[in-house]
Enzyme design. Structure first.
Site, mmCIF file in Angstrom:
data_model
loop_
_atom_site.group_PDB
_atom_site.id
_atom_site.type_symbol
_atom_site.label_atom_id
_atom_site.label_comp_id
_atom_site.label_asym_id
_atom_site.label_seq_id
_atom_site.Cartn_x
_atom_site.Cartn_y
_atom_site.Cartn_z
ATOM 1 N N HIS A 1 1.177 4.732 -2.449
ATOM 2 C CA HIS A 1 0.599 5.524 -3.619
ATOM 3 C C HIS A 1 1.984 6.431 -4.262
ATOM 4 C CE1 HIS A 1 -3.692 5.427 -2.626
ATOM 5 N NE2 HIS A 1 -3.267 5.292 -1.258
ATOM 6 N N GLU B 1 -10.858 3.564 6.842
ATOM 7 C CA GLU B 1 -9.809 4.589 7.032
ATOM 8 C C GLU B 1 -10.826 5.745 7.819
ATOM 9 O OE1 GLU B 1 -6.096 6.688 5.075
ATOM 10 O OE2 GLU B 1 -7.647 6.276 3.941
ATOM 11 N N HIS C 1 0.824 -1.305 -0.010
ATOM 12 C CA HIS C 1 -0.035 0.012 -0.054
ATOM 13 C C HIS C 1 0.857 1.417 0.120
ATOM 14 C CE1 HIS C 1 -4.009 1.797 1.079
ATOM 15 N NE2 HIS C 1 -3.295 2.746 0.921
ATOM 16 N N ASP D 1 1.715 9.082 -6.229
ATOM 17 C CA ASP D 1 1.628 10.416 -5.918
ATOM 18 C C ASP D 1 2.059 10.884 -4.797
ATOM 19 O OD1 ASP D 1 -0.726 9.438 -5.230
ATOM 20 O OD2 ASP D 1 -2.045 10.856 -6.243
#
Length: 373
Positions: free
Chosen positions: A28, A217, A26, A30
């Protein structure tokens, strides 16, 4: 290659955590840019950034992200995505991303990102996926040239507040033999349930294409339930609020006695993987129900109860972190040792969106390396 990472040591100070092989599920794209790269790419296309000093910009990202709100945390991505709108920008960011994973000891990583957010300068969805793949492959070659190996797959992500889920799912499947290994939905979770993308998930199921879903989350059990039963998720992106479905009946000096609700029991018994990101979970307020320090994170509760927990960074830039740093923080908070670290990596191997034979090879590599520690 980014050389700014500081070394983190196992308890006792004898062994570098960076030297241990790790799996990243996990992370990202960006959220993993180097500050200097943001500055240089912004200058090349005429975009203003908060500061042109790399150290100060890194601090700005961390400060802005440390808000206690997922919505505020996500605003920092306006800056990073703005410099990822050209083939050159995407290739560079992806290439450096792989280099930085390898510098942290990652031997297999999945990089998630949302192609629909990178079309502002005229590129097509297929062109941006191809550009990222070119960068990934260049990064892999760089790592190989340095005497190491790494494997990296793309997780193509749809933004849950938009209406392009099916289109992005079709994009992911179109590139399944060209670097894309799975599908995700991300972005603002509260108010945008997985069921909004049911057509995409139906299509992916028919194509036998693996899915992870951000859930648990910024929203609770209903969101997780939607990820499981609308999204058919094999993994939960974060999933930390699954602990809301765990009731501690009583505690004594040595034990906690708990009752699992139906969703928590389903996730544990089916060994659906939790992609936990401790520092990020603190920053976004995901663990606010339990406290505001890492020791309050339900990571250890979930681990001790037999959930398939994994350790992730989420966004290395915004959280100023690496997997090695996250492991060190968890060790400080909960007393974990190298055996626990190996278990977290084996959990991640078992959940990787790879063929069984490749997962078995990775599991052996992890076991062999940790046996030498």
């Amino acid at each position: 290659m980014n050389t700014s990472q500081s070394e983190h040591l196992l308890p006792g100070g004898a062994i570098s955590i960076e030297a241990l092989p790790k799996i990243s599920l996990h992370d990202h794209l960006d959220g993993g840019l180097r500050p200097q790269t943001v500055i240089e790419l912004a200058d090349a296309i005429g975009i203003d950034v908060p500061t042109t000093d790399a150290a100060a910009l890194g601090t700005w990202f961390a400060d802005q992200a440390n808000s206690g709100s997922l919505v505020e945390y996500l605003k920092t991505f306006d800056v990073t995505t703005s410099v990822m709108q050209t083939v050159e920008g995407l290739e560079r960011v992806a290439r450096e991303f792989v280099q930085d994973l390898a510098a942290d000891g990652v031997i297999y990583g999945e990089v998630r990102w949302a192609p629909e957010q990178h079309l502002a300068r005229g590129l097509s969805l297929d062109q941006v996926v191809e550009a990222v793949q070119q960068g990934i492959e260049a990064g892999i070659d760089d790592v190989f040239s340095s005497g190491r190996e790494i494997r990296v797959g793309q997780l193509v992500t749809a933004m849950r507040h938009a209406d392009r889920g099916l289109e992005i799912a079709e994009l992911a499947v179109r590139h399944r033999d060209r670097g894309v290994v799975g599908f995700d939905i991300a972005g603002a979770e509260l108010g945008f349930p997985a069921g909004n993308h049911r057509a995409a998930f139906d299509y992916l199921a028919k194509e036998y294409f693996p899915v992870t879903v951000h859930a648990g989350e910024a929203d609770g059990i209903d969101s997780i339930r939607g990820a499981l039963f609308d999204g058919r998720a094999l993994r939960l992106g974060h999933g930390v609020r699954l602990a809301e479905d765990v009731t501690i009946e009583r505690e004594d000096d040595d034990n906690s006695y708990v009752t699992l609700g139906p969703v928590a029991r389903w996730v544990r018994d089916r060994q659906i993987t939790l992609e936990l990101s401790p520092s990020s979970n603190l920053q976004t307020g995901a663990i606010a129900a339990w406290g505001d320090e890492l020791i309050d994170h339900p990571f250890d509760l979930l681990y001790q109860l037999g959930f398939r927990v994994t350790v992730n960074t989420d966004n290395r830039l915004m959280s100023n972190t690496t997997i090695s740093k996250e492991l060190g923080l968890l060790s400080d908070a909960f007393g974990y040792d190298v055996d626990d670290f190996e278990q977290f990596q084996q959990n991640a191997v078992a959940a990787a969106f790879l063929p069984l034979e490749e997962r078995e090879e990775l599991a052996e590599d992890i076991a062999d390396a940790y046996a030498e520690v």
